[in-house]
Design a protein around this motif. Structure first.
Motif, PDB file in Angstrom:
ATOM      1  N   ALA A 170      -0.226 -25.916   8.691  1.00 38.04           N
ATOM      2  CA  ALA A 170      -1.703 -26.198   8.315  1.00 38.04           C
ATOM      3  C   ALA A 170      -2.353 -26.404   9.597  1.00 38.04           C
ATOM      4  CB  ALA A 170      -1.798 -27.535   7.481  1.00 38.04           C
ATOM      5  N   HIS A 216      -5.571 -23.771  10.836  1.00 41.68           N
ATOM      6  CA  HIS A 216      -6.639 -24.574  11.313  1.00 41.68           C
ATOM      7  C   HIS A 216      -7.151 -23.934  12.599  1.00 41.68           C
ATOM      8  CE1 HIS A 216     -10.025 -27.428  11.473  1.00 41.68           C
ATOM      9  NE2 HIS A 216      -9.696 -27.353  12.693  1.00 41.68           N
ATOM     10  N   ASP A 223     -10.878 -25.696   8.269  1.00 45.37           N
ATOM     11  CA  ASP A 223     -10.397 -26.710   7.198  1.00 45.37           C
ATOM     12  C   ASP A 223      -9.974 -25.589   6.090  1.00 45.37           C
ATOM     13  OD1 ASP A 223      -9.790 -28.716   8.744  1.00 45.37           O
ATOM     14  OD2 ASP A 223     -11.664 -30.001   7.628  1.00 45.37           O
ATOM     15  N   ASP A 224     -10.942 -25.006   5.463  1.00 45.83           N
ATOM     16  CA  ASP A 224     -11.097 -24.184   4.225  1.00 45.83           C
ATOM     17  C   ASP A 224      -9.981 -22.984   4.311  1.00 45.83           C
ATOM     18  OD1 ASP A 224     -12.856 -25.801   3.035  1.00 45.83           O
ATOM     19  OD2 ASP A 224     -14.453 -24.399   3.511  1.00 45.83           O
ATOM     20  N   ARG A 266      -6.339 -24.581   4.280  1.00 46.82           N
ATOM     21  CA  ARG A 266      -5.939 -25.197   2.837  1.00 46.82           C
ATOM     22  C   ARG A 266      -5.701 -23.952   1.951  1.00 46.82           C
ATOM     23  NH1 ARG A 266     -10.825 -28.173  -0.239  1.00 46.82           N
ATOM     24  NH2 ARG A 266     -12.409 -26.734  -0.280  1.00 46.82           N
ATOM     25  N   THR A 307      -3.643 -28.129   0.319  1.00 45.99           N
ATOM     26  CA  THR A 307      -4.668 -29.231   0.705  1.00 45.99           C
ATOM     27  C   THR A 307      -3.653 -30.428   1.211  1.00 45.99           C
ATOM     28  OG1 THR A 307      -6.399 -28.621  -0.922  1.00 45.99           O
ATOM     29  CG2 THR A 307      -6.460 -30.962  -0.136  1.00 45.99           C
ATOM     30  N   THR A 308      -2.538 -30.799   0.417  1.00 40.35           N
ATOM     31  CA  THR A 308      -1.943 -31.893   0.799  1.00 40.35           C
ATOM     32  C   THR A 308      -1.413 -31.710   2.175  1.00 40.35           C
ATOM     33  OG1 THR A 308      -1.400 -32.285  -1.372  1.00 40.35           O
ATOM     34  CG2 THR A 308      -0.146 -33.223   0.288  1.00 40.35           C
ATOM     35  N   LEU A 366      -2.646 -30.127   5.071  1.00 44.59           N
ATOM     36  CA  LEU A 366      -3.711 -30.269   5.939  1.00 44.59           C
ATOM     37  C   LEU A 366      -4.259 -31.906   5.771  1.00 44.59           C
ATOM     38  CD1 LEU A 366      -5.628 -28.896   7.705  1.00 44.59           C
ATOM     39  CD2 LEU A 366      -7.162 -28.449   5.713  1.00 44.59           C
ATOM     40  N   LEU A 405     -11.921 -32.526   1.353  1.00 41.81           N
ATOM     41  CA  LEU A 405     -10.763 -31.912   0.874  1.00 41.81           C
ATOM     42  C   LEU A 405     -10.219 -32.453  -0.264  1.00 41.81           C
ATOM     43  CD1 LEU A 405      -8.509 -31.747   4.349  1.00 41.81           C
ATOM     44  CD2 LEU A 405      -9.547 -29.790   2.936  1.00 41.81           C
ATOM     45  N   THR A 419     -10.580 -28.124  -4.247  1.00 41.11           N
ATOM     46  CA  THR A 419      -9.481 -27.713  -3.878  1.00 41.11           C
ATOM     47  C   THR A 419      -9.604 -26.336  -3.365  1.00 41.11           C
ATOM     48  OG1 THR A 419      -9.233 -26.416  -6.198  1.00 41.11           O
ATOM     49  CG2 THR A 419      -8.506 -28.692  -5.959  1.00 41.11           C
ATOM     50  N   ALA A 420      -8.409 -25.779  -2.803  1.00 44.66           N
ATOM     51  CA  ALA A 420      -8.692 -24.254  -1.901  1.00 44.66           C
ATOM     52  C   ALA A 420      -9.158 -23.317  -3.116  1.00 44.66           C
ATOM     53  CB  ALA A 420      -7.337 -23.864  -1.628  1.00 44.66           C
TER      54      ALA A 420
END
Length: 304
Positions: free
Chosen positions: A166, A170, A215-216, A219, A224-225, A227, A257, A261-262
């Protein structure tokens, strides 16, 4: 007198109070890409308004009620000088800041790449990754044509494989999208206005927004978790000069986050994104068509 005065007031408003107000709002951060476009529009409109104020003041000095005025009053000359001086200061400072930021940042990144190549170990699986022998967990990237992603031993020891993926996703997003060019441009625009007439809000907010964009991407790649856990473990340690890395907005990033969610992040930010693009268009086109175009038409008629 109306046109140069209004353009001057618009330019000053877009340089300080409007950015300060926008930075206190949360909704633009739900659509970071559109929010960056809005910040760019504010900066562009501020520059155009100040330049337009100086140019229109020049015509206003020698024209009175549509008739050439070869002997303007002293107060008209004083106002003209004030408007035109502000325009010259902003244009000169903008030109100088664009050049100086480009030179300074390029030199800082070149030195930093040389340093991490010298003291860091090359990652066997990733050619652009350098591993620093430091216990402090940190990760950042050094943008440029020969970019580097820098990770410490402390980060490798504290992150799980998913969390490390992750983090690397990023940093790769920063490099691929050239977020450094966005930040560098806002740094130059920030320096263009005199200190008393500018706000730090645009530059600070842009640095946050590029982190949200990265970040987007991360993830979507890893979930998400991983990251979020990586962000907590790495903390908010600032990156060296010229690099892109963690900012002091860890809480905002983690809250975002958790709130989206993604898969549904784009849907949740659709309204905010549309609002940002509409405001960006209004900010740039509004003064242009309500003040600049009529002034150009009047100037053409008078001079011809």
């Amino acid at each position: 007198m109306t046109t140069p005065l209004l353009l001057g007031l618009i330019g000053l408003a877009l340089a300080q109070p409007v950015p300060a107000l926008l930075a206190r709002m949360d909704w633009p951060y739900r659509a970071p890409r559109a929010a960056i476009a809005l910040w760019q529009a504010l900066a562009l409109a501020a520059i155009l308004a100040v330049v337009g104020a100086g140019l229109s003041a020049s015509l206003w000095l020698v024209v009175h009620e549509g008739v050439p005025n070869p002997d303007p009053a002293a107060w008209r000359v004083a106002l003209h000088v004030a408007f035109f001086a502000l325009t010259v200061v902003v244009v000169v400072r903008l030109t100088w800041s664009l050049l100086s930021v480009a030179v300074e940042v390029r030199a800082a990144r070149r030195r930093h790449r040389a340093m991490v190549d010298l003291v860091g170990a090359r990652d066997a699986a990733r050619r652009s990754v350098r591993i620093l022998d430091a216990n402090e967990p940190l990760a950042y990237c050094v943008p440029g044509l020969d970019a580097r992603v820098v990770v410490s031993r402390g980060a490798l020891d504290s992150l799980s494989p998913e969390e490390l993926d992750a983090v690397l996703a990023h940093e790769s997003a920063h490099l691929r999208a050239r977020h450094d060019l966005v930040v560098d441009t806002f740094t130059a625009l920030h320096r263009a206005f005199p200190r008393a007439l500018r706000s730090d809000a645009a530059l600070v907010s842009t640095r946050v927004l590029v982190e949200l964009l990265a970040d987007d991407h991360a993830r979507r790649r890893t979930g998400t978790t991983p990251l979020a856990r990586a962000l907590v473990k790495l903390g908010s340690r600032p990156a060296p000069a010229g690099a892109l890395g963690a900012t002091s907005t860890l809480v905002r990033r983690i809250d975002r986050l958790e709130s989206t969610t993604a898969d549904d992040g784009l849907r949740h930010g659709a309204i905010e994104g549309a609002a940002c693009y509409v405001l960006a268009a209004v900010v740039v086109l509004g003064p242009t068509f309500t003040l600049a175009v009529p002034w150009i038409s009047s100037a053409w008629t008078t001079l011809s």
